[in-house]
Design an enzyme around this catalytic site. Structure first.
Site, PDB file in Angstrom:
ATOM      1  N   TYR A 238       1.279  -0.934  -0.143  1.00 66.50           N
ATOM      2  CA  TYR A 238      -0.235   0.134  -0.218  1.00 66.50           C
ATOM      3  C   TYR A 238       0.743   1.024   0.141  1.00 66.50           C
ATOM      4  CZ  TYR A 238      -3.877  -3.117   1.226  1.00 66.50           C
ATOM      5  OH  TYR A 238      -5.112  -3.526   1.079  1.00 66.50           O
ATOM      6  N   ASP A 266      -6.823  -0.601  -5.268  1.00 68.39           N
ATOM      7  CA  ASP A 266      -8.146  -0.625  -6.058  1.00 68.39           C
ATOM      8  C   ASP A 266      -8.209  -0.188  -3.991  1.00 68.39           C
ATOM      9  OD1 ASP A 266      -7.547  -3.198  -4.727  1.00 68.39           O
ATOM     10  OD2 ASP A 266      -9.089  -4.050  -5.164  1.00 68.39           O
ATOM     11  N   HIS A 372     -11.001  -6.051  -2.967  1.00 64.05           N
ATOM     12  CA  HIS A 372     -11.237  -5.590  -1.912  1.00 64.05           C
ATOM     13  C   HIS A 372     -12.718  -6.513  -1.429  1.00 64.05           C
ATOM     14  CE1 HIS A 372      -7.261  -4.076  -1.742  1.00 64.05           C
ATOM     15  NE2 HIS A 372      -7.469  -4.226  -0.721  1.00 64.05           N
TER      16      HIS A 372
END
Length: 485
Positions: A238, A266, A372
């Site tokens: 991330y 995403d 996700h």
């Protein structure tokens, strides 16, 4: 220096904020405005023990790394802490202990759903809210799995399958099965050993683990937990909005021996995970019933919160990505990442054919279809469309997928459509929450067995025999999805 609980309790304001973490006393007053999750969550524990909330979502040593040495003030009276823990055991803790004692033996776990069902009983309310939540009405999360029931096989017969080979390579690294564990954060919410359970089980089973940026174990701890020096770990990045901070993290995992970077694209903001948000509110209300009179700071916060503070929409998931980069682009971010690492780069979070093509043009080494549990089409539907509209992509990069995979037959459908391998995130969290490392081992055994049965019935003795002509998508929806036994 040793402090009593009463001494620590006096420092319960913005002007002087002390907290207890694992019997250690810290002065976090100056850190309040710097905390990624905001100051409110720290002030909730001002003058109190924050260990239970802190430990499952922070790697060991993080607080000492963030604070100057002089802010580590000393220890709290150990006898007092022991008495406090005995006196404040909550109803939920008692419930969880009972469920742990009464859970079935692991030998009774016959499919992935069995492991999830046990985990749902033994997990805390907060952990289950985080692990099980998805965006809005959770339609995409549900359809991620249901979509597999719309794909059927065209098996071939009269083909020798007495000798079965399920092995493959992922980015050139060997894997005994065409599955890996996707990046899944905060495993310590479900089990004290956390991601270490997953690392060890994957190593012994000969498959690969992708470690989340938001692991509750340190990256060094997981590198150390490998069962042999050549065990392969990937890293799910991330990206921090500060390039220097992000670069330091990439360089750190590179030095530890991680073998690839999966850049998550995403989740630039966390989706509206209402189950997670509401669970935190319920948990806070339950906690407040066993706590003493609110501190002066808490009273001020309750009286003076503005509307935005009262309307807390982050939950556990939202706090994890508060400092992530929301302005990534193909033209800027991929060259930047290429400039700071020589490791293979995979884009995790492709949700349409157009972006799969752009990823190929950007020169990455692989793409991962993933969502996700957000607001997109189910992952396997995206894979199906990619195979139909741009089959050339599969010849240019390796394609992976996660989202809704719960059966060996789900894995086989993805492989037939051209996926190199398939990731599982939530199932690994549930498995280790239910039975620790043994649960993850059982998860892998279940999928291994189902894969071999499915390949035999398809007439495929190895992974290369799984081709697009063996599957077809239909437009009707079977009524029953879950295991009945």
């Amino acid at each position: 220096m040793s402090f009593t609980l009463e001494q620590v309790a006096k420092h319960n304001s913005k002007e002087s904020c002390w907290i207890i973490i694992n019997n250690q006393v810290y002065d976090v007053t100056d850190f309040l405005p710097e905390h990624p999750g905001g100051s409110k969550i720290i002030l909730k524990y001002a003058g109190k023990d924050a260990s239970e909330a802190f430990d499952p979502i922070h790697p060991p040593g993080v607080i000492d790394a963030q604070l100057p040495k002089e802010k580590h003030l000393g220890v709290v009276n150990e006898k007092q802490m022991k008495l406090k823990k005995v006196a404040q055991k909550t109803m939920e803790e008692l419930r969880m202990e009972l469920e742990q004692r009464n859970k079935p033996p692991i030998s009774k776990m016959h499919n992935v759903f069995d492991l999830e069902n046990v985990a749902r009983k033994v997990l805390s309310t907060k952990a289950l809210g985080y692990y099980s939540s998805a965006s809005d009405d959770e339609v995409t999360m549900e359809e991620n799995h249901r979509a597999f029931s719309r794909i059927f096989f065209w098996p071939r017969v009269m083909r020798p399958v007495s000798v079965m080979d399920t092995s493959t390579t992922i980015l050139g690294f060997s894997s005994r099965l065409p599955i890996f564990v996707s990046g899944a954060a905060l495993a310590k919410l479900g089990h004290p050993a956390g991601e270490v359970n997953i690392t060890r089980a994957c190593g012994r089973a000969g498959i690969i683990q992708m470690v989340s940026s938001n692991s509750s174990c340190s990256f060094a701890e997981l590198a150390e937990a490998r069962v042999h020096p050549n065990q392969t770990l990937f890293f799910q990045l991330y990206k921090n909005k500060n390039d220097e901070t992000a670069q330091l993290r990439v360089e750190h995992v590179d030095r530890l021996g991680f073998k690839a970077i999966f850049l998550t694209v995403d989740a630039v903001v966390m989706s509206n995970r209402e189950r997670d948000i509401k669970t935190n509110i319920v948990r806070e209300e339950a906690d407040s019933q066993i706590q003493q009179e609110p501190s002066p700071t808490e009273k001020v916060l309750e009286a003076g919160d503005d509307d935005e503070e009262k309307f807390d929409v982050r939950g556990t998931a939202g706090e994890l990505i508060a400092n992530d980069d929301r302005d990534m682009t193909w033209e800027k971010t991929i060259p930047w990442l290429r400039g700071v690492t020589k490791l293979p780069i995979v884009i995790k979070g492709i949700q349409c054919v157009e972006d799969a093509v752009l990823a190929v043009e950007a020169g990455v080494d692989g793409i991962m279809i993933s969502n996700h549990g957000g607001i997109s089409m189910p992952s396997v539907d995206v894979l199906y469309r990619l195979r139909r509209e741009r089959p050339d992509v599969f010849d240019k990069v390796e394609v992976y997928i996660d989202g809704g995979i719960r059966r060996g037959t789900d894995v086989l459908k993805c492989l037939c459509l051209g996926a190199r391998a398939v990731g599982l995130g939530r199932p690994a969290l549930y498995a280790q929450s239910a039975y620790g490392e043994a649960g993850v081992t059982r998860l892998i055994q279940i999928l291994d067995r189902e894969l071999r049965i499915g390949m035999s019935l398809l007439g495929a003795a190895n992974i290369s025999a799984l081709t697009p002509n063996l599957v077809e998508q239909v437009q009707f929806q079977p009524a029953q999805m879950r295991a009945k036994l």
